[in-house]
Scaffold this motif. Structure first.
Motif, PDB file in Angstrom:
ATOM      1  N   PHE A  10       0.808  -1.228   0.000  1.00 18.07           N
ATOM      2  CA  PHE A  10       0.000   0.000   0.000  1.00 18.07           C
ATOM      3  C   PHE A  10       0.839   1.277   0.000  1.00 18.07           C
ATOM      4  CE2 PHE A  10      -4.711  -0.289   0.999  1.00 18.07           C
ATOM      5  CZ  PHE A  10      -4.857  -1.469   0.292  1.00 18.07           C
ATOM      6  N   GLY A  11       2.002   1.205   0.598  1.00 19.80           N
ATOM      7  CA  GLY A  11       2.816   2.418   0.740  1.00 19.80           C
ATOM      8  C   GLY A  11       2.252   3.316   1.830  1.00 19.80           C
ATOM      9  N   PRO A  12       2.917   4.442   2.109  1.00 18.58           N
ATOM     10  CA  PRO A  12       2.525   5.277   3.240  1.00 18.58           C
ATOM     11  C   PRO A  12       1.113   5.847   3.105  1.00 18.58           C
ATOM     12  CG  PRO A  12       4.199   6.353   1.880  1.00 18.58           C
ATOM     13  CD  PRO A  12       4.056   4.966   1.358  1.00 18.58           C
ATOM     14  N   ILE A  13       0.488   6.074   4.261  1.00 14.59           N
ATOM     15  CA  ILE A  13      -0.803   6.774   4.260  1.00 14.59           C
ATOM     16  C   ILE A  13      -0.528   8.219   3.862  1.00 14.59           C
ATOM     17  CG2 ILE A  13      -2.681   7.609   5.715  1.00 14.59           C
ATOM     18  CD1 ILE A  13      -2.065   5.121   7.551  1.00 14.59           C
ATOM     19  N   ARG A  14      -1.244   8.693   2.845  1.00 12.18           N
ATOM     20  CA  ARG A  14      -1.022  10.078   2.391  1.00 12.18           C
ATOM     21  C   ARG A  14      -2.071  11.019   2.987  1.00 12.18           C
ATOM     22  NH1 ARG A  14       3.419   9.834  -0.388  1.00 12.18           N
ATOM     23  NH2 ARG A  14       3.685   8.151  -1.896  1.00 12.18           N
ATOM     24  N   ARG A  55     -15.494  -3.191  12.534  1.00 15.34           N
ATOM     25  CA  ARG A  55     -15.733  -3.372  11.094  1.00 15.34           C
ATOM     26  C   ARG A  55     -14.517  -2.894  10.299  1.00 15.34           C
ATOM     27  NH1 ARG A  55     -20.422  -1.610  12.971  1.00 15.34           N
ATOM     28  NH2 ARG A  55     -20.123   0.526  12.259  1.00 15.34           N
ATOM     29  N   TRP A  56     -14.071  -3.766   9.415  1.00 16.68           N
ATOM     30  CA  TRP A  56     -12.859  -3.523   8.614  1.00 16.68           C
ATOM     31  C   TRP A  56     -13.217  -3.499   7.144  1.00 16.68           C
ATOM     32  CZ3 TRP A  56      -7.665  -2.658   8.616  1.00 16.68           C
ATOM     33  CH2 TRP A  56      -6.904  -3.128   7.547  1.00 16.68           C
ATOM     34  N   TRP A  57     -12.594  -2.618   6.382  1.00 15.05           N
ATOM     35  CA  TRP A  57     -12.802  -2.533   4.928  1.00 15.05           C
ATOM     36  C   TRP A  57     -11.482  -2.156   4.277  1.00 15.05           C
ATOM     37  CZ3 TRP A  57     -12.073   0.654   0.833  1.00 15.05           C
ATOM     38  CH2 TRP A  57     -12.827   0.409  -0.322  1.00 15.05           C
ATOM     39  N   LEU A  58     -11.141  -2.841   3.191  1.00 17.02           N
ATOM     40  CA  LEU A  58      -9.912  -2.532   2.450  1.00 17.02           C
ATOM     41  C   LEU A  58     -10.185  -2.655   0.961  1.00 17.02           C
ATOM     42  CD1 LEU A  58      -6.305  -3.748   3.161  1.00 17.02           C
ATOM     43  CD2 LEU A  58      -7.331  -4.217   0.929  1.00 17.02           C
ATOM     44  N   GLY A  59      -9.774  -1.653   0.196  1.00 16.63           N
ATOM     45  CA  GLY A  59      -9.930  -1.692  -1.263  1.00 16.63           C
ATOM     46  C   GLY A  59      -8.621  -1.344  -1.935  1.00 16.63           C
ATOM     47  N   ARG A  60      -8.291  -2.120  -2.999  1.00 19.31           N
ATOM     48  CA  ARG A  60      -7.059  -1.843  -3.755  1.00 19.31           C
ATOM     49  C   ARG A  60      -7.409  -1.066  -5.016  1.00 19.31           C
ATOM     50  NH1 ARG A  60      -3.255  -5.115  -1.483  1.00 19.31           N
ATOM     51  NH2 ARG A  60      -4.212  -6.706  -0.178  1.00 19.31           N
ATOM     52  N   ARG A  61      -6.577  -0.088  -5.355  1.00 19.73           N
ATOM     53  CA  ARG A  61      -6.882   0.743  -6.524  1.00 19.73           C
ATOM     54  C   ARG A  61      -6.836  -0.078  -7.819  1.00 19.73           C
ATOM     55  NH1 ARG A  61      -6.942   6.081  -4.729  1.00 19.73           N
ATOM     56  NH2 ARG A  61      -5.723   6.435  -2.856  1.00 19.73           N
ATOM     57  N   ASP A  62      -6.011  -1.142  -7.837  1.00 23.31           N
ATOM     58  CA  ASP A  62      -5.905  -1.931  -9.068  1.00 23.31           C
ATOM     59  C   ASP A  62      -6.827  -3.161  -9.063  1.00 23.31           C
ATOM     60  OD1 ASP A  62      -4.636  -3.433  -7.189  1.00 23.31           O
ATOM     61  OD2 ASP A  62      -2.726  -3.630  -8.272  1.00 23.31           O
ATOM     62  N   GLN A  63      -7.653  -3.294  -8.031  1.00 23.91           N
ATOM     63  CA  GLN A  63      -8.611  -4.425  -8.005  1.00 23.91           C
ATOM     64  C   GLN A  63      -9.926  -3.933  -7.409  1.00 23.91           C
ATOM     65  OE1 GLN A  63      -7.046  -8.079  -6.100  1.00 23.91           O
ATOM     66  NE2 GLN A  63      -5.021  -7.225  -6.417  1.00 23.91           N
ATOM     67  N   PHE A 121     -14.339   6.216  13.855  1.00 24.64           N
ATOM     68  CA  PHE A 121     -14.219   5.969  12.420  1.00 24.64           C
ATOM     69  C   PHE A 121     -12.837   6.421  11.940  1.00 24.64           C
ATOM     70  CE2 PHE A 121     -14.400   7.649   8.103  1.00 24.64           C
ATOM     71  CZ  PHE A 121     -14.976   6.598   7.415  1.00 24.64           C
ATOM     72  N   PHE A 122     -12.166   5.575  11.183  1.00 27.73           N
ATOM     73  CA  PHE A 122     -10.854   5.934  10.617  1.00 27.73           C
ATOM     74  C   PHE A 122     -10.844   5.612   9.122  1.00 27.73           C
ATOM     75  CE2 PHE A 122     -10.144   5.358  15.059  1.00 27.73           C
ATOM     76  CZ  PHE A 122      -9.268   6.382  15.378  1.00 27.73           C
ATOM     77  N   PHE A 123     -10.258   6.520   8.342  1.00 26.40           N
ATOM     78  CA  PHE A 123     -10.163   6.358   6.885  1.00 26.40           C
ATOM     79  C   PHE A 123      -8.739   6.706   6.471  1.00 26.40           C
ATOM     80  CE2 PHE A 123      -9.977   8.056   2.675  1.00 26.40           C
ATOM     81  CZ  PHE A 123     -10.871   7.315   1.927  1.00 26.40           C
ATOM     82  N   PHE A 124      -8.100   5.802   5.730  1.00 28.72           N
ATOM     83  CA  PHE A 124      -6.711   6.026   5.309  1.00 28.72           C
ATOM     84  C   PHE A 124      -6.594   5.827   3.794  1.00 28.72           C
ATOM     85  CE2 PHE A 124      -6.334   4.152   9.652  1.00 28.72           C
ATOM     86  CZ  PHE A 124      -5.858   5.294  10.289  1.00 28.72           C
ATOM     87  N   ALA A 125      -6.028   6.796   3.102  1.00 30.02           N
ATOM     88  CA  ALA A 125      -5.802   6.669   1.650  1.00 30.02           C
ATOM     89  C   ALA A 125      -4.305   6.571   1.379  1.00 30.02           C
ATOM     90  CB  ALA A 125      -6.382   7.875   0.927  1.00 30.02           C
ATOM     91  N   CYS A 126      -3.956   5.502   0.644  1.00 30.23           N
ATOM     92  CA  CYS A 126      -2.544   5.243   0.294  1.00 30.23           C
ATOM     93  C   CYS A 126      -2.441   5.158  -1.232  1.00 30.23           C
ATOM     94  CB  CYS A 126      -2.086   3.906   0.874  1.00 30.23           C
ATOM     95  SG  CYS A 126      -2.376   3.728   2.633  1.00 30.23           S
ATOM     96  N   ASP A 127      -1.221   5.087  -1.746  1.00 31.87           N
ATOM     97  CA  ASP A 127      -1.078   4.904  -3.197  1.00 31.87           C
ATOM     98  C   ASP A 127      -1.711   3.589  -3.636  1.00 31.87           C
ATOM     99  OD1 ASP A 127       0.226   7.276  -3.435  1.00 31.87           O
ATOM    100  OD2 ASP A 127       2.254   6.410  -3.424  1.00 31.87           O
ATOM    101  N   GLY A 128      -1.601   2.557  -2.798  1.00 33.14           N
ATOM    102  CA  GLY A 128      -2.103   1.241  -3.182  1.00 33.14           C
ATOM    103  C   GLY A 128      -3.601   1.065  -3.005  1.00 33.14           C
ATOM    104  N   GLY A 129      -4.228   1.868  -2.162  1.00 32.35           N
ATOM    105  CA  GLY A 129      -5.664   1.694  -1.930  1.00 32.35           C
ATOM    106  C   GLY A 129      -6.138   2.418  -0.684  1.00 32.35           C
TER     107      GLY A 129
END
Ligand SMILES: NC(=O)c1ccc[n+]([C@@H]2O[C@H](COP(=O)([O-])OP(=O)(O)OC[C@H]3O[C@@H](n4cnc5c(N)ncnc54)[C@H](O)[C@@H]3O)[C@@H](O)[C@H]2O)c1
Length: 330
Positions: free
Chosen positions: A140-144, A259-267, A238-246
């Protein structure tokens, strides 16, 4: 495994520490301390420990291997210094102390005595925080960019609101979120806050809520809404983190994200979603502390980390009062 003789001082949340110590192998709860005699008698009976209303006498007489300090923050310095004099390793509840001078004195005392000092920022042990760490350290790389909402219910305890003790919700409680963000995003370089007393006129001039931004040394930014703005019955986080990977999100009842949620930008059609049963972060934290006491390993939250989180919280309050950006600890 050698048996460790432990004690707990301050028997509000300290009872959770007692329960965790009691459940772990190789631990003898030798002593319990609280300034209120009825409280300490009841808990000492329950956990088969010697009772002390004078915590300094307890530390001096018992010569414990390890102690949990679970009193309000104003007392953390004096008790840490006494524990260090007695050669006792310290697990100190958050916030580490109301001032950076106290944090420095605590670290100094433990360093000179050669005892371990760990700050009880239990949220670092939560599986969602650990999963987020793992993701940013891999693909994912660093949280931006991050957004956090962390508002608590009412706390009618005077020490919680006093400037030289709990420091109000923005120190006493928001420090959980600040520490979590520092753990995931690194050191904070600038804080800008708008804050006020909007819900607790009885505790003016203490600030009870704030909306603030954090700029991190690596250029990342976070927006945080925190303070005493809700009721315990429906408080949530509530926490929201945006990284290069997702993107990663987690949320749930206050202090119990489930509750956990993860999304990848390429999937984008293969997002992960999961609910977890409640996680006992106190137990994970105390197991880690005892492991460090036994092995000499550096704890996950050593003194400088506790201090840095206090510095950011104090900067949030200073920024809200001065209405200008502040560099923490400057
Ligand atoms: N990690 C967490 O999730 C968590 C949760 C709650 C509280 N805390 C922290 O734990 C600390 C205590 O909070 P609490 O909610 O239990 O407070 P509390 O007021 O409910 O209980 C504190 C207890 O400590 C005793 N006490 C106070 N000063 C003392 C002293 N000098 N010597 C001996 N006993 C003393 C009081 O009599 C009381 O029984 C605070 O630093 C708080 O931020 C952490």
């Amino acid at each position: 495994m050698n048996t460790l003789r432990v004690g707990v001082i301050g028997l509000g949340i300290g009872v959770q520490h007692l329960r965790c110590y009691q459940a772990l192998p190789g631990v003898e709860i030798a002593a319990a301390g609280d300034q209120v005699e009825s409280v300490v008698r009841q808990r000492a009976d329950e956990f088969h420990a010697r009772a002390y209303t004078d915590p300094l006498a307890m530390l001096e007489k018992e010569r414990l291997d390890a102690v949990s300090l679970c009193t309000p923050p104003k007392s953390h310095r004096e008790l840490t210094e006494a524990a260090a004099r007695a050669g006792t390793h310290v697990l100190c509840e958050k916030p580490m102390a109301p001032s950076l001078a106290d944090c420095d004195a605590m670290m100094d005392a433990c360093r000179r005595a050669g005892v371990l000092l760990m700050i009880a920022q239990k949220k670092r042990f939560h599986p969602f925080v650990q999963r987020t760490r793992a993701a940013i350290e891999s693909d994912f790389g660093p949280i931006r960019w991050a957004v956090a909402k962390y508002a608590l219910g009412r706390v009618p305890k005077d020490w919680f609101w006093q400037e030289n003790d709990g420091g109000g919700p923005l120190l006493e409680n928001t420090i959980h979120t600040v520490d979590q963000l520092r753990y995931l995003m690194g050191e904070v370089s600038t804080v800008y806050a708008e804050g006020d007393n909007l819900f607790n006129p009885a505790y003016r001039p203490q600030i009870d809520v704030a909306a603030f931004t954090l700029r991190f040394a690596n250029g990342s930014i976070a927006a945080v809404g925190a303070g005493q703005a809700t009721e315990w019955a429906f408080a949530n986080e509530f926490f929201f983190f945006a990284c290069d990977g997702g993107e990663i999100r987690f949320s749930g009842p206050f202090d119990r994200p489930d509750r956990w949620w993860l999304g990848r930008r390429d999937q984008i059609h293969a997002c992960e979603e999961e609910s977890l049963p409640p996680f006992d972060a106190f137990r994970a934290e105390i197991e880690h502390f005892l492991h460090c006491v036994r092995t000499g390993e550096k704890p996950l939250i050593p003194g400088p980390d506790g201090r840095a989180s206090v510095a950011v919280c104090l900067a949030v309050k200073e920024s809200a009062r001065a209405r200008r950006p502040i560099t923490p600890g400057a």
